[in-house]
Scaffold this motif. Structure first.
Motif, PDB file in Angstrom:
ATOM      1  N   THR A 124      -5.273  -6.201 -14.542  1.00 17.46           N
ATOM      2  CA  THR A 124      -4.530  -7.442 -14.698  1.00 17.46           C
ATOM      3  C   THR A 124      -4.126  -8.003 -13.341  1.00 17.46           C
ATOM      4  O   THR A 124      -3.686  -7.266 -12.459  1.00 17.46           O
ATOM      5  CB  THR A 124      -3.273  -7.204 -15.552  1.00 17.46           C
ATOM      6  OG1 THR A 124      -3.663  -6.654 -16.814  1.00 17.46           O
ATOM      7  CG2 THR A 124      -2.513  -8.496 -15.799  1.00 17.46           C
ATOM      8  N   LYS A 125      -4.312  -9.303 -13.165  1.00 17.36           N
ATOM      9  CA  LYS A 125      -3.873  -9.981 -11.948  1.00 17.36           C
ATOM     10  C   LYS A 125      -2.362 -10.204 -12.020  1.00 17.36           C
ATOM     11  O   LYS A 125      -1.836 -10.494 -13.089  1.00 17.36           O
ATOM     12  CB  LYS A 125      -4.575 -11.327 -11.801  1.00 17.36           C
ATOM     13  CG  LYS A 125      -6.074 -11.267 -11.656  1.00 17.36           C
ATOM     14  CD  LYS A 125      -6.630 -12.684 -11.586  1.00 17.36           C
ATOM     15  CE  LYS A 125      -8.141 -12.701 -11.490  1.00 17.36           C
ATOM     16  NZ  LYS A 125      -8.674 -14.084 -11.490  1.00 17.36           N
ATOM     17  N   PRO A 126      -1.658 -10.125 -10.877  1.00 15.82           N
ATOM     18  CA  PRO A 126      -2.176  -9.715  -9.566  1.00 15.82           C
ATOM     19  C   PRO A 126      -2.437  -8.208  -9.553  1.00 15.82           C
ATOM     20  O   PRO A 126      -1.698  -7.440 -10.162  1.00 15.82           O
ATOM     21  CB  PRO A 126      -1.034 -10.086  -8.612  1.00 15.82           C
ATOM     22  CG  PRO A 126       0.197 -10.008  -9.461  1.00 15.82           C
ATOM     23  CD  PRO A 126      -0.223 -10.452 -10.840  1.00 15.82           C
ATOM     24  N   PHE A 127      -3.492  -7.780  -8.887  1.00 15.98           N
ATOM     25  CA  PHE A 127      -3.870  -6.380  -8.872  1.00 15.98           C
ATOM     26  C   PHE A 127      -3.651  -5.794  -7.478  1.00 15.98           C
ATOM     27  O   PHE A 127      -3.541  -6.514  -6.481  1.00 15.98           O
ATOM     28  CB  PHE A 127      -5.336  -6.206  -9.274  1.00 15.98           C
ATOM     29  CG  PHE A 127      -6.306  -6.838  -8.306  1.00 15.98           C
ATOM     30  CD1 PHE A 127      -6.844  -6.096  -7.266  1.00 15.98           C
ATOM     31  CD2 PHE A 127      -6.672  -8.169  -8.425  1.00 15.98           C
ATOM     32  CE1 PHE A 127      -7.728  -6.667  -6.364  1.00 15.98           C
ATOM     33  CE2 PHE A 127      -7.553  -8.744  -7.535  1.00 15.98           C
ATOM     34  CZ  PHE A 127      -8.083  -7.996  -6.499  1.00 15.98           C
ATOM     35  N   ARG A 128      -3.600  -4.484  -7.430  1.00 13.45           N
ATOM     36  CA  ARG A 128      -3.455  -3.769  -6.158  1.00 13.45           C
ATOM     37  C   ARG A 128      -4.839  -3.315  -5.703  1.00 13.45           C
ATOM     38  O   ARG A 128      -5.540  -2.631  -6.450  1.00 13.45           O
ATOM     39  CB  ARG A 128      -2.535  -2.566  -6.322  1.00 13.45           C
ATOM     40  CG  ARG A 128      -1.084  -2.928  -6.613  1.00 13.45           C
ATOM     41  CD  ARG A 128      -0.272  -1.720  -6.997  1.00 13.45           C
ATOM     42  NE  ARG A 128      -0.743  -1.156  -8.273  1.00 13.45           N
ATOM     43  CZ  ARG A 128      -0.221  -0.080  -8.834  1.00 13.45           C
ATOM     44  NH1 ARG A 128       0.759   0.567  -8.250  1.00 13.45           N
ATOM     45  NH2 ARG A 128      -0.697   0.373  -9.982  1.00 13.45           N
ATOM     46  N   PRO A 129      -5.262  -3.684  -4.506  1.00 16.59           N
ATOM     47  CA  PRO A 129      -6.583  -3.265  -4.011  1.00 16.59           C
ATOM     48  C   PRO A 129      -6.799  -1.758  -4.109  1.00 16.59           C
ATOM     49  O   PRO A 129      -7.899  -1.308  -4.420  1.00 16.59           O
ATOM     50  CB  PRO A 129      -6.568  -3.735  -2.557  1.00 16.59           C
ATOM     51  CG  PRO A 129      -5.668  -4.923  -2.564  1.00 16.59           C
ATOM     52  CD  PRO A 129      -4.578  -4.577  -3.542  1.00 16.59           C
ATOM     53  N   ARG A 130      -5.754  -0.998  -3.870  1.00 16.57           N
ATOM     54  CA  ARG A 130      -5.892   0.464  -3.931  1.00 16.57           C
ATOM     55  C   ARG A 130      -6.271   0.919  -5.340  1.00 16.57           C
ATOM     56  O   ARG A 130      -7.083   1.831  -5.516  1.00 16.57           O
ATOM     57  CB  ARG A 130      -4.571   1.111  -3.501  1.00 16.57           C
ATOM     58  CG  ARG A 130      -4.600   2.625  -3.468  1.00 16.57           C
ATOM     59  CD  ARG A 130      -3.286   3.164  -2.946  1.00 16.57           C
ATOM     60  NE  ARG A 130      -3.282   4.615  -2.910  1.00 16.57           N
ATOM     61  CZ  ARG A 130      -2.239   5.346  -2.499  1.00 16.57           C
ATOM     62  NH1 ARG A 130      -1.147   4.731  -2.069  1.00 16.57           N
ATOM     63  NH2 ARG A 130      -2.303   6.654  -2.505  1.00 16.57           N
ATOM     64  N   GLU A 131      -5.682   0.273  -6.354  1.00 19.20           N
ATOM     65  CA  GLU A 131      -6.002   0.648  -7.734  1.00 19.20           C
ATOM     66  C   GLU A 131      -7.448   0.302  -8.060  1.00 19.20           C
ATOM     67  O   GLU A 131      -8.154   1.072  -8.704  1.00 19.20           O
ATOM     68  CB  GLU A 131      -5.066  -0.060  -8.707  1.00 19.20           C
ATOM     69  CG  GLU A 131      -5.363   0.281 -10.164  1.00 19.20           C
ATOM     70  CD  GLU A 131      -4.491  -0.461 -11.149  1.00 19.20           C
ATOM     71  OE1 GLU A 131      -4.559  -0.137 -12.350  1.00 19.20           O
ATOM     72  OE2 GLU A 131      -3.750  -1.377 -10.722  1.00 19.20           O
ATOM     73  N   LEU A 132      -7.892  -0.881  -7.612  1.00 19.94           N
ATOM     74  CA  LEU A 132      -9.277  -1.268  -7.861  1.00 19.94           C
ATOM     75  C   LEU A 132     -10.236  -0.286  -7.214  1.00 19.94           C
ATOM     76  O   LEU A 132     -11.217   0.150  -7.832  1.00 19.94           O
ATOM     77  CB  LEU A 132      -9.534  -2.678  -7.326  1.00 19.94           C
ATOM     78  CG  LEU A 132     -10.976  -3.187  -7.462  1.00 19.94           C
ATOM     79  CD1 LEU A 132     -11.394  -3.255  -8.923  1.00 19.94           C
ATOM     80  CD2 LEU A 132     -11.126  -4.552  -6.794  1.00 19.94           C
ATOM     81  N   ARG A 133      -9.983   0.088  -5.970  1.00 17.46           N
ATOM     82  CA  ARG A 133     -10.852   1.066  -5.290  1.00 17.46           C
ATOM     83  C   ARG A 133     -10.880   2.386  -6.041  1.00 17.46           C
ATOM     84  O   ARG A 133     -11.936   3.015  -6.179  1.00 17.46           O
ATOM     85  CB  ARG A 133     -10.373   1.280  -3.850  1.00 17.46           C
ATOM     86  CG  ARG A 133     -10.750   0.167  -2.893  1.00 17.46           C
ATOM     87  CD  ARG A 133     -10.568   0.615  -1.450  1.00 17.46           C
ATOM     88  NE  ARG A 133      -9.175   0.932  -1.167  1.00 17.46           N
ATOM     89  CZ  ARG A 133      -8.305   0.055  -0.651  1.00 17.46           C
ATOM     90  NH1 ARG A 133      -8.689  -1.181  -0.384  1.00 17.46           N
ATOM     91  NH2 ARG A 133      -7.066   0.415  -0.418  1.00 17.46           N
ATOM     92  N   ALA A 134      -9.716   2.816  -6.524  1.00 17.07           N
ATOM     93  CA  ALA A 134      -9.639   4.101  -7.222  1.00 17.07           C
ATOM     94  C   ALA A 134     -10.412   4.070  -8.532  1.00 17.07           C
ATOM     95  O   ALA A 134     -11.115   5.020  -8.878  1.00 17.07           O
ATOM     96  CB  ALA A 134      -8.173   4.465  -7.473  1.00 17.07           C
ATOM     97  N   ARG A 135     -10.299   2.979  -9.264  1.00 17.47           N
ATOM     98  CA  ARG A 135     -11.018   2.887 -10.543  1.00 17.47           C
ATOM     99  C   ARG A 135     -12.524   2.853 -10.323  1.00 17.47           C
ATOM    100  O   ARG A 135     -13.287   3.482 -11.055  1.00 17.47           O
ATOM    101  CB  ARG A 135     -10.563   1.639 -11.302  1.00 17.47           C
ATOM    102  CG  ARG A 135      -9.153   1.768 -11.869  1.00 17.47           C
ATOM    103  CD  ARG A 135      -8.825   0.618 -12.782  1.00 17.47           C
ATOM    104  NE  ARG A 135      -7.454   0.712 -13.251  1.00 17.47           N
ATOM    105  CZ  ARG A 135      -7.098   0.670 -14.528  1.00 17.47           C
ATOM    106  NH1 ARG A 135      -8.021   0.583 -15.465  1.00 17.47           N
ATOM    107  NH2 ARG A 135      -5.837   0.734 -14.886  1.00 17.47           N
ATOM    108  N   ILE A 136     -12.957   2.118  -9.323  1.00 13.64           N
ATOM    109  CA  ILE A 136     -14.386   2.062  -9.031  1.00 13.64           C
ATOM    110  C   ILE A 136     -14.886   3.414  -8.550  1.00 13.64           C
ATOM    111  O   ILE A 136     -15.975   3.862  -8.922  1.00 13.64           O
ATOM    112  CB  ILE A 136     -14.667   0.954  -7.997  1.00 13.64           C
ATOM    113  CG1 ILE A 136     -14.448  -0.416  -8.642  1.00 13.64           C
ATOM    114  CG2 ILE A 136     -16.091   1.075  -7.456  1.00 13.64           C
ATOM    115  CD1 ILE A 136     -14.576  -1.575  -7.691  1.00 13.64           C
TER     116      ILE A 136
END
Length: 274
Positions: free
Chosen positions: A103-115
């Motif tokens: 969900t926006k706004p998102f944390r870049p760290r979370e996106l990296r971790a999920r990927i």
């Protein structure tokens, strides 16, 4: 030398697109960006990415339609980025074939971790039978229980699942080969997304041992991302939607399951042999 992984960003907001581009490039991806859905679908077709990030609110065709079109030819991991808080939107995206959402706004760290967690589930072309994990032997003791009764794993009944080789399962006409990442029902191929394949594999390798929704969330995300982390109701609901998609594609009936049996209030297990 290892080939560089590719990512496609489908996002109409330039600031968010630039942020995603920076995050993915820092994670080692070669990145291609598209400002709308039509160009995004073509970018996926042209570049064959491992990961796609997708805004649901696009100016031309909506994100749900983009997912449906992409799923006609690509097994890329699709992460939805949405400013919409409604659960229905998220569920519609997952049912269309997305793997996860943020969900926006998102944390870049979370996106990296999920990927990063997604990349621990290799593509079919990258996997072979020699690297497939040794499957667990299904539990062989205990009495059968009704699917609607919360049942401890120790009380599970035996399931006669044929394991012909490491990572290759046969059960009630279903065949799953982890090495080739293929699934068949009565000899007919069934196309599953990577997330759906991973869930089905997890249930098959566990036999009558119940896999809780929390366990399956951690299985999909990986220990690095979710070790001891909080699992929300939305996370568990995501697993329910993916399991529903698997059932639909296999032609399984939740009321009289041939493969995926629900243990109400707990999770899922393999249905008895027929």
């Amino acid at each position: 030398m290892e080939t560089q992984r590719v990512a496609v960003i489908i996002e109409d907001d330039k600031d968010i697109r630039d942020l995603l581009n920076a995050v993915l490039e820092q994670s080692g991806f070669k990145v291609f960006t598209s400002p709308n859905g039509a160009e995004g679908v073509e970018a996926v077709r042209t570049h064959n990415p491992t990961v796609v990030t997708l805004d649901l609110g696009l100016p031309d065709i909506d994100g749900f339609e983009v997912i449906r079109q992409v799923r006609l030819f690509s097994d890329a991991y699709i992460v939805m980025l949405t400013a919409r808080a409604e659960e229905l939107d998220t569920l519609m995206g997952l049912e269309a074939g997305a793997d996860d959402y943020i969900t926006k706004p998102f944390r870049p760290r979370e996106l990296r971790a999920r990927i990063s967690a997604m990349l621990r589930r290799p593509r079919g072309s990258e996997e072979n039978a020699t690297t497939a994990p040794q499957p667990a032997v299904p539990d062989a003791a205990g009495a059968s229980a009704e699917s609607t009764t919360p049942t401890a794993p120790a009380a599970a009944a035996p399931v006669q699942t044929e394991i012909t080789e490491a990572g290759h399962f046969r059960h009630n006409g279903l065949s799953l080969d982890f090495g080739s990442r293929t699934t068949e029902v009565d000899g007919t191929p069934v196309e599953l997304t990577r997330t759906e394949f991973e869930l089905l594999h997890a249930v098959l390798e566990s036999g009558r041992r119940v896999r809780t929704k929390t366990d399956l969330v951690r299985r999909l995300r990986g220990d690095e991302y979710d070790a001891g982390g909080f699992i929300s109701e939305a996370d568990e609901r995501t697993v329910e939607v993916h399991v529903g998609n698997v059932r639909r594609k296999l032609g399984d009936d939740s009321r009289s399951p041939r493969w995926l049996e629900t243990v109400r209030g707990v999770g899922y297990r393999l249905a008895p042999a027929r």
